[in-house]
Design an enzyme around this catalytic site. Sequence first.
Site, PDB file in Angstrom:
ATOM      1  N   ASP A 126      41.035  40.333  31.387  1.00 18.95           N
ATOM      2  CA  ASP A 126      40.132  39.657  32.312  1.00 18.95           C
ATOM      3  C   ASP A 126      40.872  39.509  33.642  1.00 18.95           C
ATOM      4  O   ASP A 126      42.095  39.653  33.707  1.00 18.95           O
ATOM      5  CB  ASP A 126      39.684  38.309  31.738  1.00 18.95           C
ATOM      6  CG  ASP A 126      38.388  37.815  32.384  1.00 18.95           C
ATOM      7  OD1 ASP A 126      37.942  38.429  33.376  1.00 18.95           O
ATOM      8  OD2 ASP A 126      37.830  36.810  31.901  1.00 18.95           O
TER       9      ASP A 126
ATOM     10  N   CYS B 184      36.723  26.451   2.792  1.00 22.10           N
ATOM     11  CA  CYS B 184      36.541  27.887   2.579  1.00 22.10           C
ATOM     12  C   CYS B 184      37.625  28.439   1.665  1.00 22.10           C
ATOM     13  O   CYS B 184      38.402  27.688   1.082  1.00 22.10           O
ATOM     14  CB  CYS B 184      36.435  28.628   3.913  1.00 22.10           C
ATOM     15  SG  CYS B 184      37.968  29.250   4.584  1.00 22.10           S
TER      16      CYS B 184
ATOM     17  N   CYS C 140      42.899  27.194   3.537  1.00 25.48           N
ATOM     18  CA  CYS C 140      42.035  26.264   2.800  1.00 25.48           C
ATOM     19  C   CYS C 140      42.377  26.203   1.315  1.00 25.48           C
ATOM     20  O   CYS C 140      42.072  25.219   0.645  1.00 25.48           O
ATOM     21  CB  CYS C 140      40.574  26.629   2.987  1.00 25.48           C
ATOM     22  SG  CYS C 140      40.004  26.331   4.668  1.00 25.48           S
TER      23      CYS C 140
HETATM   24  N1  GUN Z   1      35.192  34.496  30.914  1.00 27.91           N
HETATM   25  C1  GUN Z   1      34.165  33.673  30.587  1.00 27.91           C
HETATM   26  N2  GUN Z   1      33.147  33.830  31.453  1.00 27.91           N
HETATM   27  C2  GUN Z   1      33.524  34.773  32.321  1.00 27.91           C
HETATM   28  C3  GUN Z   1      32.882  35.396  33.454  1.00 27.91           C
HETATM   29  O1  GUN Z   1      31.750  35.093  33.824  1.00 27.91           O
HETATM   30  N3  GUN Z   1      33.588  36.378  34.113  1.00 27.91           N
HETATM   31  C4  GUN Z   1      34.850  36.740  33.730  1.00 27.91           C
HETATM   32  N4  GUN Z   1      35.468  37.700  34.399  1.00 27.91           N
HETATM   33  N5  GUN Z   1      35.462  36.161  32.685  1.00 27.91           N
HETATM   34  C5  GUN Z   1      34.808  35.195  31.994  1.00 27.91           C
HETATM   35 ZN    ZN Z   2      39.726  28.383   5.557  1.00 27.63          ZN
END
Ligand code: GUN
Ligand code: ZN
Length: 682
Positions: free
Chosen positions: A85, A270, A275
């Site tokens: 990201d 679970c 767990c």
């Molecule tokens: N992570 C969570 N929401 C977003 C978003 O709208 N854009 C980007 N680039 N990362 C995110």
């Molecule tokens: Zn578990």
Amino acid sequence: MNFEIKYKDARGRVGTLKTPHGTIKTPALMPVIHPGKQTIQVSDYGAEVVITNAYLIYKNEDLREIALEEGVHKLIDFPGPVVTDSGSFQLSLYGDVQVSNQEIVEFQEKIGTDIGTSLDIPTPPSVKRERAERELEITLQRASEALEVRDELMLNSVVQGSTYPDLRSKCADALGKMDFQVHPIGAVVPLMESYRYKELVEVVMASVTHLPDSRPRHLMGAGHPMIFALAVAMGCDLFDSAAYILYAEDDRLLMPGGTLKLENLYEMPCSCEVCTSYTPEQLRQMKKEERRELLAIHNLRVSFAEMRMIRQAIVEGSLWELVEQRCRAHPFLLEALRSLKNYSKDLEKYDPPYKNSAFFYTGPESLNRPEVYRHLKKMRRIPSKKSVLLLPRSSKPYSERLYDLPEKFYRITNEQENFEAKQDSLEHPKQSAESLNQQIIETQLEDMQVTVVDVPFGVIPLELDQVYPLAQNESPDSYDEDSLKMVGNVLQDYLEGFDEIIVSEEVAQTFALNTLPLEEYPFPEPLNIVVDDQKRIKMIADYQFGEGAGNGLFDGDVQIVKSRKTGKIRHVYDGEELIATLRASDGVFVLAREGARRLHRYLPYPKNRVVVNEDAEPFAREGKSIFAKFVINCDIDIHAKEEVLIVNAEDQLLAFGKSILNGKEILDFNTGQAVKTRKGGF
Ligand code: GUN
Ligand code: ZN
């Protein structure tokens, strides 16, 4: 293109996504790796792909140096595909980032990211429209700038537009025209955090319906397993989870049915290694770091298990059942599920008409499923006879229970007719009520459309009672109010097509037809209903291929061969030549060569056609499967799993087969199979 679809259900897809560091199965969950802080080896728990934050790496001198020298994979110690990201999320949190779009895209390429992200602006929900529009423009500009900057890097481009569906669609349209590899749907975290799932549906549907089908979609920031099934059913392919660690930090356990607080636990919920190895008390007594790690492992296990369950559900055709289960975890999820009704038309095009598992009615929301919508749409087309006989449900297939018919029937009279009948009897006083009845009974049973009334499909002509999903469905014996109302409405429409309506007492009572003027209708004893085989095969073909196809396929003197074991229709021949086989599992026709020939002759171009280019022609004639990249045109109304005709640009029949994708997908894809060819040789 790097994405292929293998199986479909609802709008969901099981597929593969190829990246420089390997191919992953989708739908996939990408655990968020915090660069420099990560302690859990997520690949031990099922991660095939991870996501990390290029901005956090860029900002930290030490991390940046390692990433630039050894690559991001080494830095976070993950050899498989790594998505990064851009810092947009930090932008949304702090309002500012110390990097430009160009810099961060270049940086992602340099550190060897598999799929990078431009610096989109995550516009929050419910902002003023002007702001959403303004920020959307910047997001689009930055997306196209990223394309110019990148060299080989696969690129995300994030759909924004706040909670304005039209802006989301506009953004998706614009991004779809550019050369991106993945489309995240952004800025939905605030919606999910505040349980605004109905708006999430609006945002996602407005986006996916305008994105190319041939690219995977990533629901950004969605890490709670509770919403995976719903999101996949809407067409999302990728998810990222920071939730596994964030929830662990707060002593909370993710479950597909919601969230559990460790402080409230009497039992571990679970069967994961955490767990089954610890009691809640033991975990509560632990040091914070140790406990956090263990709860994170539980959270990962549960999240990956849910993703596997979803892929399995798509392959077997039971995704809707899973979605309906999951959406009962929270009232606002139920609201979201109900709102899918607004997208029936779109969902119907993507949902395969034939599935490997039965349709289970799990509550009134099941009435909104595409299967029901599709059936009722088809029922509007099926030509009607003059009179109809409505029977109550029995066990399925209904036509095998005709030895057990109801005894009491009514005829629905209309006032006008009554009046005329009275006038009539005044003019011909000798004609008693009894003899009038006698006349009516003389209406030949063969000229009557016999139709079963049932939930959830409403009206099922007896000829279609073995066709998927009309036989392959289960619902409770007791009808709920919503079903009664829905079937009542369906009946109203359906009955308009008939001049004469005969109804069993039970149907009249159950579906409130007894509020209409009725007169008793004594059938001759014993009432003997037989489904005519010739009528059955034609009606199935009409239902499957469209009105008139039955006459096109089974014109003339056709022979019907039945299974010796089950007594059901198996094959239809013209002399020695097989036209089609009725598949036992779902009661629809599989074409043989002669059937394909006849259908091709009967249906006008481009109906039911997939048109391939010259290069593919010899392969098609040899019976080889059809790859999407060779398709130059096709019938946009084709669904996945339908019997289709493969033709060349001159509409010469080359082969026939079963579609893997729908018409829109076939046209959009450039990789993977579009049609599994049954036979060529024309
Ligand atoms: N992570 C969570 N929401 C977003 C978003 O709208 N854009 C980007 N680039 N990362 C995110
Ligand atoms: Zn578990």
